[in-house]
Enzyme design. Structure first.
Site, PDB file in Angstrom:
ATOM      1  N   CYS A  26       0.833  -1.224   0.000  1.00  0.00           N
ATOM      2  CA  CYS A  26       0.000   0.000   0.000  1.00  0.00           C
ATOM      3  C   CYS A  26       0.861   1.266   0.000  1.00  0.00           C
ATOM      4  O   CYS A  26       2.076   1.200   0.191  1.00  0.00           O
ATOM      5  CB  CYS A  26      -0.877   0.047   1.244  1.00  0.00           C
ATOM      6  SG  CYS A  26      -1.677  -1.510   1.675  1.00  0.00           S
TER       7      CYS A  26
HETATM    8  N1  GLN Z   1      -0.964  -6.163   5.036  1.00  0.00           N
HETATM    9  C1  GLN Z   1      -1.876  -5.055   4.955  1.00  0.00           C
HETATM   10  C2  GLN Z   1      -3.167  -5.420   4.266  1.00  0.00           C
HETATM   11  O1  GLN Z   1      -3.282  -6.412   3.616  1.00  0.00           O
HETATM   12  C3  GLN Z   1      -1.230  -3.861   4.279  1.00  0.00           C
HETATM   13  C4  GLN Z   1      -1.053  -4.109   2.826  1.00  0.00           C
HETATM   14  C5  GLN Z   1       0.019  -3.282   2.146  1.00  0.00           C
HETATM   15  O2  GLN Z   1       0.709  -2.445   2.710  1.00  0.00           O
HETATM   16  N2  GLN Z   1       0.167  -3.566   0.895  1.00  0.00           N
HETATM   17  O3  GLN Z   1      -4.093  -4.650   4.382  1.00  0.00           O
END
Ligand code: GLN
Length: 254
Positions: free
Chosen positions: A2
């Site tokens: 993210c």
């Molecule tokens: N692991 C978290 C989620 O799945 C954050 C994902 C990310 O940073 N790509 O929401």
């Protein structure tokens, strides 16, 4: 992985001024991020914003859809003004659900939280830490994700009166010890009873930069434009901004 950002400043600015308008805004980072690490190419599994209104109240808006498909949000962002806000676009970690509750930022009143990254070996690796949470908290998590557990752990410290920076640093440090190799870029925005914000951001195996401008401090996974003032945050550090006019303090995590 993210992308997220937070802004704190002396005067209200529109959400759009950081989230949708800059040349490399979060909206652009949703479909064309420049510095994704550890898998993932777009951040299309949802998005969210959380902000403090001029009367001090906390608000949020989240949707489990790509930001660019929500025309109402793109319009709303030009109208909502705030001195302190967080925004995030999500690329769900494999095995984690796509749902509104899994979208950052998570919010509890005037506490707003985001996690960019992954806890390695989740859920087993976080079991010991999660055991510190009471049953009601575990049963009412926003989503069955690593980020929601990290948020519950930070919130528990805040409920106990811990300083926001200490709360975030403690959770990051212990999660990293329990799950080595995790990516733990956390963002916490919290207002005290006088409405003064504190912003805490960590960089653990993921990109993070900040810019100090006339209208405040912006911390973001990726610089929003080519302003030479963007400063890259060293890995394994925390950035803390206290108050609307403050400058960021960068400290090593240990
Ligand atoms: N692991 C978290 C989620 O799945 C954050 C994902 C990310 O940073 N790509 O929401």
């Amino acid at each position: 992985m993210c992308r997220h950002l937070a802004h704190v400043g002396p005067r209200p600015v529109t959400l759009a001024s950081r989230v949708t308008e800059p040349p490399h805004s979060l909206l652009v980072q949703a479909y064309a991020p420049a510095d994704m690490r550890g898998g993932g190419t777009v951040n299309a599994d949802g998005f969210g914003v959380g902000w403090l209104a001029e009367d001090g109240a906390g608000h949020s808006y989240r949707q489990p859809v790509p930001m660019w498909t929500d025309a109402s949000f793109l319009d709303l962002a030009t109208a909502v003004r705030s001195t302190a806000f967080v925004a995030a676009v999500r690329s769900a970690t494999v095995g984690m659900p796509v749902s509104v509750g899994a979208c950052a930022p998570f919010r509890d009143g005037t506490r707003i939280f985001s996690h960019n990254g992954v806890v390695r070996g989740w859920p087993a690796s976080l079991a010991d830490l999660a055991a510190e949470l009471d049953t009601e908290t575990l049963m009412t998590l926003d989503a069955p994700t690593d980020s929601a557990v990290l948020w519950a752990l930070v919130r528990r410290h805040l409920d106990a009166g811990k300083d926001p920076a200490d709360a975030v640093v403690d959770v990051v440090t212990r999660a990293l010890a329990a799950a080595p190799g995790s990516r733990l870029n956390l963002l916490l925005l919290i207002a005290d009873e006088r409405g003064e914000p504190t912003l805490v951001a960590t960089a653990v195996d993921h990109a993070l930069s900040y810019l100090v401008g006339d209208d405040g401090v912006t911390v973001a996974s990726e610089p929003l434009d080519d302003d030479p003032g963007w400063t890259s945050v060293p890995d394994l550090s925390a950035v803390v901004v206290r108050g609307h006019d403050a400058t960021p303090e960068v400290t090593p995590l240990t």
